[in-house]
Write a protein that holds these residues in place. Structure first.
Motif, short mmCIF file in Angstrom:
data_model
loop_
_atom_site.label_atom_id
_atom_site.label_comp_id
_atom_site.label_asym_id
_atom_site.label_seq_id
_atom_site.Cartn_x
_atom_site.Cartn_y
_atom_site.Cartn_z
N SER A 163 0.85 -1.19 0.00
CA SER A 163 0.00 0.00 0.00
C SER A 163 0.88 1.23 0.00
CB SER A 163 -0.92 0.01 1.22
OG SER A 163 -0.20 0.34 2.40
N ASP A 164 0.28 2.41 -0.03
CA ASP A 164 1.05 3.64 0.02
C ASP A 164 1.73 3.81 1.38
OD1 ASP A 164 0.28 4.28 -2.55
OD2 ASP A 164 -1.40 5.54 -1.91
N ILE A 165 1.22 3.12 2.38
CA ILE A 165 1.77 3.23 3.72
C ILE A 165 2.80 2.14 3.99
CG2 ILE A 165 1.23 3.06 6.19
CD1 ILE A 165 -1.46 4.32 5.62
N ILE A 166 2.49 0.90 3.64
CA ILE A 166 3.28 -0.25 4.07
C ILE A 166 4.28 -0.66 2.99
CG2 ILE A 166 3.18 -2.68 4.76
CD1 ILE A 166 0.37 -2.04 5.89
N SER A 167 5.56 -0.68 3.38
CA SER A 167 6.62 -1.09 2.44
C SER A 167 7.02 -2.55 2.61
CB SER A 167 7.86 -0.19 2.64
OG SER A 167 8.41 -0.38 3.93
N TRP A 168 6.75 -3.13 3.78
CA TRP A 168 7.14 -4.52 4.03
C TRP A 168 6.37 -5.07 5.21
CZ3 TRP A 168 9.98 -8.66 2.44
CH2 TRP A 168 10.30 -9.64 3.38
N TYR A 169 6.06 -6.37 5.13
CA TYR A 169 5.56 -7.06 6.32
C TYR A 169 6.00 -8.51 6.25
CZ TYR A 169 1.96 -9.81 3.91
OH TYR A 169 1.32 -10.72 3.10
N THR A 170 6.06 -9.15 7.40
CA THR A 170 6.32 -10.59 7.43
C THR A 170 5.71 -11.21 8.66
OG1 THR A 170 8.04 -12.31 7.28
CG2 THR A 170 8.52 -10.43 8.67
N SER A 171 5.20 -12.41 8.49
CA SER A 171 4.85 -13.24 9.64
C SER A 171 6.16 -13.83 10.15
CB SER A 171 3.89 -14.36 9.21
OG SER A 171 3.71 -15.28 10.27
N GLU A 172 6.46 -13.63 11.42
CA GLU A 172 7.76 -14.04 11.95
C GLU A 172 7.99 -15.55 11.86
OE1 GLU A 172 10.23 -12.26 12.67
OE2 GLU A 172 9.40 -10.24 12.85
N ARG A 173 6.94 -16.32 11.77
CA ARG A 173 7.16 -17.77 11.68
C ARG A 173 7.60 -18.20 10.28
NH1 ARG A 173 1.77 -21.50 11.42
NH2 ARG A 173 0.56 -20.33 9.88
N ALA A 174 7.62 -17.25 9.31
CA ALA A 174 8.08 -17.57 7.96
C ALA A 174 9.59 -17.56 7.84
CB ALA A 174 7.48 -16.57 6.96
N ARG A 175 10.28 -17.10 8.87
CA ARG A 175 11.73 -17.00 8.82
C ARG A 175 12.39 -18.38 8.96
NH1 ARG A 175 13.65 -11.92 9.26
NH2 ARG A 175 12.09 -10.30 9.66
N PRO A 176 13.62 -18.52 8.46
CA PRO A 176 14.32 -19.80 8.59
C PRO A 176 14.43 -20.23 10.05
CG PRO A 176 15.51 -18.33 7.12
CD PRO A 176 14.43 -17.52 7.74
N SER A 177 14.13 -21.48 10.30
CA SER A 177 14.25 -22.09 11.63
C SER A 177 13.31 -21.49 12.67
CB SER A 177 15.70 -22.01 12.15
OG SER A 177 16.58 -22.62 11.24
N ALA A 178 12.34 -20.69 12.24
CA ALA A 178 11.42 -20.10 13.21
C ALA A 178 10.50 -21.16 13.80
CB ALA A 178 10.59 -19.01 12.55
N ASP A 179 10.14 -20.97 15.04
CA ASP A 179 9.16 -21.82 15.70
C ASP A 179 7.82 -21.64 14.99
OD1 ASP A 179 7.29 -23.02 17.35
OD2 ASP A 179 8.13 -22.23 19.20
N GLN A 180 7.24 -22.71 14.50
CA GLN A 180 5.98 -22.60 13.77
C GLN A 180 4.80 -22.22 14.65
OE1 GLN A 180 5.76 -22.67 10.21
NE2 GLN A 180 7.86 -22.27 10.87
N GLY A 181 5.05 -22.17 15.94
CA GLY A 181 4.03 -21.67 16.85
C GLY A 181 4.12 -20.17 17.06
N THR A 182 5.08 -19.51 16.40
CA THR A 182 5.25 -18.08 16.55
C THR A 182 4.00 -17.34 16.09
OG1 THR A 182 7.64 -18.24 16.23
CG2 THR A 182 6.64 -16.10 15.83
N ARG A 183 3.60 -16.35 16.87
CA ARG A 183 2.33 -15.65 16.63
C ARG A 183 2.53 -14.16 16.39
NH1 ARG A 183 0.30 -15.72 21.70
NH2 ARG A 183 2.32 -16.37 22.50
#
Length: 350
Positions: free
Chosen positions: A218-238
């Motif tokens: 959007s015009d406001i948001i340049s980036w977002y990520t769900s933290e559980r998408a990162r390498p080795s992240a705990d899949q229970g990350t919220r």
């Protein structure tokens, strides 16, 4: 490896007479333990010196930042790093081998890396052999009759330095060097930054139904990520991290954090169709997030004080091929290369 929020070496080398002392008898002090300061310190350490790094924060790493809140983890600073130069590519590969970094495929042309388990894992790994002191803020720098520098902290503690590398953001560097190095201070004053508002949202359950990350949605948001998408992240990350564009952040820089968090998150919900509301919603203001006008610093101006940071990267860097990398100040790599350049310049004077 230490947890990303538990790094503390403040108990090392408590003898004031040997603070920053190298094997060659010179005291070297580095202000700032971000990538620039750590890169400079590692090179000096490799060459037989024992520099001391003074960092005003509770945690090292600068904008390779990680925050924990109410059971949630957010990488609220640099989202990932890329490497082009020979030096930084080698460091990243070493960090991958050590487990501090992992490749993260987010569809970029260059290989992207993320810290594991968090972005701060990279600076923690870089700092392992070094003497780092946290929560030490320098308030004033003066030159002594013996040609040493005296650094005075906000707590009225004093450090002596035969050589000083300052890696603070340009506005802070401008202030600290105004009296002792006017030319370097004036150069730093010409650097310019774009700010960034970052929103951290924590949920009762892991998010689903939206892409794991997105750019310029959007015009406001340049980036977002769900933290559980990162390498080795705990899949229970919220956790969800959202970053606003530089232009929008500049226009709303002085607004209240709570209002900013609501505004950005509501925009995110409208764009993505997310129906879930967070149990935790916070905003963090990075005033000096991305360099827009870098400065080329002449290290020959002063044989005692050297500057480093993403705002003053070297003009060029080797890539191991026929191409040449020209830093712009907008990447984590540029901060690293500036630290190497400052340390090399300092070594020539010892």
């Amino acid at each position: 490896m230490s947890g990303e929020d538990d790094y503390d070496k403040s108990a090392r080398n408590d003898n004031p007479a040997t603070k920053g002392a190298s094997k060659m008898g010179k005291q070297i002090v580095i202000i700032g333990a971000g990538l620039a300061g750590l890169a400079a310190a590692r090179l000096l350490y490799k060459e037989g010196h024992n520099p001391i790094l003074l960092d005003k924060g509770r945690r090292i790493g600068g904008r390779c930042g990680t925050r924990r809140a109410a059971g949630h983890l957010f990488n609220h600073g640099a989202q990932f790093i890329t490497a082009v130069s020979t030096e930084f590519s080698a460091l990243c590969q070493q960090a991958v081998a050590s487990g501090a970094l992992a490749e993260w495929d987010i569809g970029r042309r260059l290989t992207s890396y993320a810290g594991q388990p968090a972005m701060r894992s990279l600076p923690i790994w870089m700092a392992e052999p070094l003497d780092v002191r946290q929560q030490v803020e320098i308030a004033h720098i003066t030159k002594q009759d013996n040609h040493q520098l005296q650094l005075t902290t906000t707590q009225q503690e004093h450090f002596a330095a035969d050589r000083l590398i300052i890696t603070a953001p340009a506005p802070q560097t401008t202030r600290l060097l105004a009296e002792v190095a006017p030319a370097l201070s004036a150069a730093a004053a010409t650097a310019r930054y774009a700010p960034c508002w970052t929103v951290m949202a924590g949920f009762e359950a892991p998010l689903s139904g939206i892409p794991a990350y997105g750019t310029d949605i959007s015009d406001i948001i340049s980036w977002y990520t769900s933290e559980r998408a990162r390498p080795s992240a705990d899949q229970g990350t919220r956790s969800l991290t959202i970053q606003a564009s530089g232009a929008w952040s500049e226009a709303h820089l002085e607004e209240e954090a709570d209002a900013i968090a609501d505004r950005i998150f509501n925009d995110f919900k409208q764009i993505t169709g997310l129906k879930t509301s967070p149990e935790l919603l916070q905003a963090h203001r990075w005033r000096y997030a991305k360099v827009t006008v870098p400065v080329i610093v002449d290290h020959s101006r002063d044989a005692v004080i050297f500057t480093a940071g993403d705002w003053c990267p070297p003009e060029t860097a080797n890539t191991g091929s026929d191409s040449v990398y020209r830093p712009t100040g907008s990447r984590a790599e540029d901060a690293f290369l500036s630290g190497i350049s400052a340390a090399q310049a300092a070594l020539k004077t010892l």
